[in-house]
Design an enzyme around this catalytic site. Structure first.
Site, PDB file in Angstrom:
ATOM      1  N   GLU A   1       0.843  -1.189   0.000  1.00 37.35           N
ATOM      2  CA  GLU A   1       0.000   0.000   0.000  1.00 37.35           C
ATOM      3  C   GLU A   1       0.881   1.243   0.000  1.00 37.35           C
ATOM      4  O   GLU A   1       1.789   1.346   0.827  1.00 37.35           O
ATOM      5  CB  GLU A   1      -0.908   0.021   1.236  1.00 37.35           C
TER       6      GLU A   1
ATOM      7  N   GLU B   1      -2.660  -3.867   6.975  1.00 32.16           N
ATOM      8  CA  GLU B   1      -3.813  -4.738   7.200  1.00 32.16           C
ATOM      9  C   GLU B   1      -4.025  -5.785   6.131  1.00 32.16           C
ATOM     10  O   GLU B   1      -5.157  -6.232   5.914  1.00 32.16           O
ATOM     11  CB  GLU B   1      -5.076  -3.877   7.310  1.00 32.16           C
TER      12      GLU B   1
ATOM     13  N   GLU C   1      -5.554  -2.622  12.797  1.00 32.12           N
ATOM     14  CA  GLU C   1      -5.309  -3.446  11.605  1.00 32.12           C
ATOM     15  C   GLU C   1      -6.313  -4.593  11.510  1.00 32.12           C
ATOM     16  O   GLU C   1      -6.746  -4.953  10.413  1.00 32.12           O
ATOM     17  CB  GLU C   1      -3.876  -3.966  11.604  1.00 32.12           C
TER      18      GLU C   1
ATOM     19  N   HIS D   1      -9.653  -3.479  10.087  1.00 31.38           N
ATOM     20  CA  HIS D   1      -9.636  -3.277   8.634  1.00 31.38           C
ATOM     21  C   HIS D   1     -10.190  -4.490   7.879  1.00 31.38           C
ATOM     22  O   HIS D   1     -10.539  -4.354   6.702  1.00 31.38           O
ATOM     23  CB  HIS D   1      -8.209  -3.012   8.156  1.00 31.38           C
TER      24      HIS D   1
END
Length: 884
Positions: free
Chosen positions: A121, A263, A297, A300
């Site tokens: 990410e 996550e 996390e 998520h």
């Protein structure tokens, strides 16, 4: 040759021409030559068969491309792979080679201390293979990881394990994730770890194996983290009705990581700072951070993984919502007042600074050059405040109805912030059209409240005005919807019922116009209003409180934030008055009202931790945010004077209370194993740290520096936990006490083998407001424990100096700026994202005096001349200079 840099715009979003429904990935792991074979089922989404397939890539060595098993033509550039293809559906095979060991950006597949790890990410997957690396392409992944047998005992990926076999000395582990996900959620980890295992039974009776992987020999440090996973799973079921959906949930701790955690679906990867804790090595705050970040996390899984983003401009859709969820998790399991105050400090500090600076952007941004610059306090923390305001407006029941509709409507889809707000509207019948301004407008609204009280009619009218200052690209702002939770108190501190039009009024009033008035009836005397209770909106409040008003709120307000804000208002008002005195060469006034407020707190039965929180002076950076144009030298001088006035004025109370706290502490440590991370003990330690600092300073000011050194050394020696150890070490370093050398030497001997713990020494030295601090920071960069390639070390030493020590960083000779510029130049060559992060303290140059502003401009010009300057650093500098 000038580099062409292109800005991305939210409104330029276009749906993908192709999607990838299924991906089969094979990794042959090697530190410098990892071979990646991607076989993907591609589906065209447009009827135009002439459109080629264009894939994203970055730094890849391409070994082969096939369509339906046949070699094909293609065009490769540094950032893309274009394949002319006319089929509606086809199988694509791409073979690439990458060098994880050379990946210093820590994006894509890289090596952390000999272990393979990924961070994708926002756009890291393109550093692994050519792909449609965008958040709105959701695919089902099957992953095969191969390596010589015995080399990497644990080889992990998303989903559930389906096979583990060895042939001809090569071991291959296969994982399959049944849930479609974007490429940014793909994860792979391979290495040798200690494994901790727990079982969680969901409310429907499904058994989930929870596994935690930490460095060898660190298993004892992982108990709190894995227990936090179980607590998060249970809480999400109880509060939000969300159940985990796979049979495995894996968490991996790594030391080299750009962020806090990631996550990835079912395989969360964490910076070891937020996993590895035990009483001897971790502070109370470390324990709280582990609970919060682990929870974040895990949450998520539904708000980010199962429902994900259409594009990166929607980042707050998952992050703002999940920050709100992790704040509620920590509040439900801990102290709600403290958790709220911690969140408020972030908003009034880094977030307000962002709103008033060159990088100001809405919660849902419109423009960006480098996606990693989106990971901001505005997107995360202000985004969470926006969610909290929706919760305030709808109430818990209405908010949960909206959440249920949001999840059921968008499960397995990539959506927008607008979709979330629409779900809330549809579930409750609430019109949130104007509320959407919080997503589209940048800046911090200033809410000005005035009162008109009519003693004859016993009516109290509050006039509320809102105005949001101009920000880059948004000179004019429409009114926000601002929920203002409030109470009225009489002069004796009794709460006055809110009555409007003859009926009880709601405690939350909505301000949604540039100017409006609220008329309250049956008010027996001119009241003291508690406005913005609970910090019900992320705004700056202006109300002409008198010192007597603030005293009443401190002593009687039922809302803890109002009590906290009463003291903060006294502090900020003191800065306003005396910064002006500094500029006019007048003597500073004495903070009599503040001394009395502190004396009241010290002698009250207020919760110890809350008391310490209230009395801790705001950071200088937070104080600066209250000035449009700031005289830094004035703020520094007033800060030092105020602290010392409080120390002298409260000398007797501090001495008495510290002596009592020390006696209680010494009695407790006589019982081995009596340390615990409980609210009561955490409160005792928080107050003891505050008292120790004041007592040491008091002795120094009275000429007894030897007594101060002995006091702090004793506190250090008897400590049985890291919270108290660091309280003593920071105090010794801050005031340059003679016991400093012994304390630092002992700490180094004990903890130099544990980099995470040793980071505390880096921070203590870097944040000490002393003339020699910069030279000491330079010396510590040569310490064996410092590694400029490790983001944790950079943040602990260089980041702490630049962001946490404004007195030294903003030294009038410019040495702090030159130092940071040198460091950014060095980091830019290896990790531009970390370089950009530590540059933040220089971005607000417009607010500083001309000399400092010119020095920062000179540093920026040097950086702009740097070859291969990263987009992340360039964007920050470019926007800062444009903001002048």
């Amino acid at each position: 040759m000038a580099v062409s840099r292109q800005e991305k715009r939210r409104l330029d979003y276009k749906p993908p021409l192709f999607t990838i429904t299924d991906v089969d990935l094979s990794f042959s792991l090697d530190l410098t030559k990892t071979r990646v074979v991607q076989k993907s089922k591609v589906k065209r989404l447009t009827p135009d068969l002439s459109q080629p397939l264009v894939l994203d890539g970055d730094g890849l060595k391409l070994l082969g491309v096939r369509i339906n098993g046949q070699e094909c033509s293609f065009t490769e550039t540094a950032k893309s792979l274009t394949i002319p293809v006319s089929e509606k559906e086809f199988w694509l095979e791409v073979v690439t080679e990458i060098s994880p060991a050379d990946n210093t950006e820590l994006m894509g597949l890289y090596v952390s201390d000999g272990k393979f790890c990924t961070q994708n990410e926002p756009e890291g997957f393109r550093r692994i293979t050519y792909f449609l690396d965008r958040s709105d392409v959701l695919s089902r992944y099957t992953v095969h990881i191969s390596a010589p047998a015995g080399q990497y005992p644990f080889m992990l990926s998303n989903g559930n394990p389906v096979s583990d076999s060895t042939q001809d000395g090569v071991r291959t582990v296969t994982w399959k994730d049944p849930f479609p996900k974007p490429s940014y959620l793909f994860a792979l980890v391979a290495g040798d770890f200690d494994e901790l295992s727990r079982e969680f039974v969901t409310r429907s009776g499904k058994k989930v194996q929870v596994r935690l992987y930490v460095d060898r020999g660190m298993a004892a440090f992982g108990d709190a983290a894995i227990d936090s996973v179980l607590r998060a799973m249970k809480w999400d079921e109880d509060r939000f009705g969300l159940e985990y959906d796979l049979s495995r949930f894996n968490v991996v701790s790594v030391d080299f990581f750009n962020a806090g955690a990631m996550e990835n679906k079912s395989l969360n990867i964490f910076n070891s700072r937020y996993v590895l804790v035990d009483p001897a090595s971790a502070t109370d705050t470390d324990y709280e951070n582990v609970l919060s970040v682990i929870g974040h996390e895990y949450f998520h899984n539904w708000t980010g993984d199962r429902v994900t983003l259409r594009d990166w401009f929607q980042l707050s859709l998952k992050e703002g919502l999940t920050v709100f969820r992790d704040q509620e998790f920590s509040s439900d399991l801990g102290c709600r007042a403290i958790e709220r105050l911690k969140a408020i400090r972030v908003i009034r500090g880094p977030q307000f600074a962002e709103d008033s600076g060159p990088m100001a952007h809405p919660v849902r941004p419109d423009y960006v050059m480098e996606m990693n610059n989106f990971y901001s306090a505005t997107v995360y923390d202000k985004g969470a405040e926006v969610i909290r305001m929706i919760h305030t407006i709808l109430g818990e029941e209405g908010f949960q109805k909206g959440m249920r509709l949001y999840i059921s409507r968008y499960d397995g889809k990539a959506v927008t912030c607008e979709d979330f707000v629409s779900a809330m509207e549809d579930a409750t019948g609430t019109d949130l059209r104007q509320f959407r301004n919080w997503y589209s407008q940048s800046g911090t609204p200033v809410v000005t409240v005035s009162m008109n009280y009519d003693e004859r009619t016993r009516k109290c009218e509050l006039t509320v005005k809102q105005k949001t200052p101009p920000t880059p690209r948004q000179p004019e702002k429409k009114p926000f919807v601002i929920p203002i939770k409030m109470s009225l108190y009489d002069r004796q501190g009794n709460r006055i019922p809110l009555i409007k039009d003859g009926v009880p009024a709601a405690p939350v009033q909505i301000a949604d116009e540039e100017s409006q008035s609220w008329l309250f009836e049956n008010v027996p005397e001119r009241p003291v209003p508690a406005l913005l209770e609970g910090f019900s909106a992320p705004v700056k409040l202006e109300y002409p409180y008198t010192e007597e008003d603030l005293r009443i709120l401190l002593m009687h307000a039922e809302d803890p934030v109002s009590r906290y804000d009463a003291v903060q208002s006294l502090i900020i008002n003191y800065f306003y008055r005396n910064a002006e005195n500094f500029e006019r060469n007048l003597p500073f006034s004495e903070p009599k009202a503040l001394i009395e407020a502190y004396r009241y707190i010290l002698n009250s039965d207020m919760d110890r931790r809350f008391a310490a929180f209230v009395m801790t002076l705001p950071s200088i950076n937070s104080v600066i945010e209250n000035f449009r144009v700031v005289n830094l030298d004035a703020v520094f001088a007033v800060y030092r004077h105020l602290r010392d006035c409080l120390v002298i004025g409260l000398r007797d109370e501090i001495s008495r209370l510290y002596g009592r706290a020390l006696q209680v502490y010494e009695e407790r440590v006589r019982t081995p194993g009596s340390y615990a991370v409980t609210p009561e003990q955490m409160g005792e330690r928080a107050l003891a740290e505050f008292l120790l600092d004041f007592q040491a300073r008091s002795l120094t000011l009275s000429g007894d520096a030897a007594g101060a050194a002995a006091l702090v050394l004793h506190h250090y020696r008897i400590s049985d936990n890291m919270t108290d150890t660091l309280a003593a070490m920071k105090t010794a370093v801050r005031y340059g006490l003679s016991s400093e050398a012994e304390i630092l030497g002992d700490f180094e001997e004990k903890w130099s083998g544990n980099p995470l713990v040793f980071d505390n020494l880096f921070r203590a030295v870097a944040m000490a407001p002393r003339p020699d601090t910069l030279n000491r920071v330079r010396d510590l960069m040569r310490h064996k424990c410092f590694d400029i390639g490790n983001p944790n070390r950079v943040r602990a030493l260089i980041g702490a100096f630049a962001s946490g020590n404004p007195e030294c960083f903003h030294a009038i000779d410019g040495s702090g700026y030159e130092f940071l510029t040198e460091t950014v130049r060095q980091l830019n060559r290896t990790n531009g994202h970390v370089a950009a992060r530590i540059l933040t303290p220089m971005l607000a140059l417009r607010r500083f005096d001309r000399k400092r502003c010119d020095m920062i401009k000179g540093c920026f010009e040097k950086l702009l001349g740097e070859p291969d300057l990263s987009d992340a650093v360039y964007e920050l500098i470019d926007k800062s200079l444009r903001h002048l």
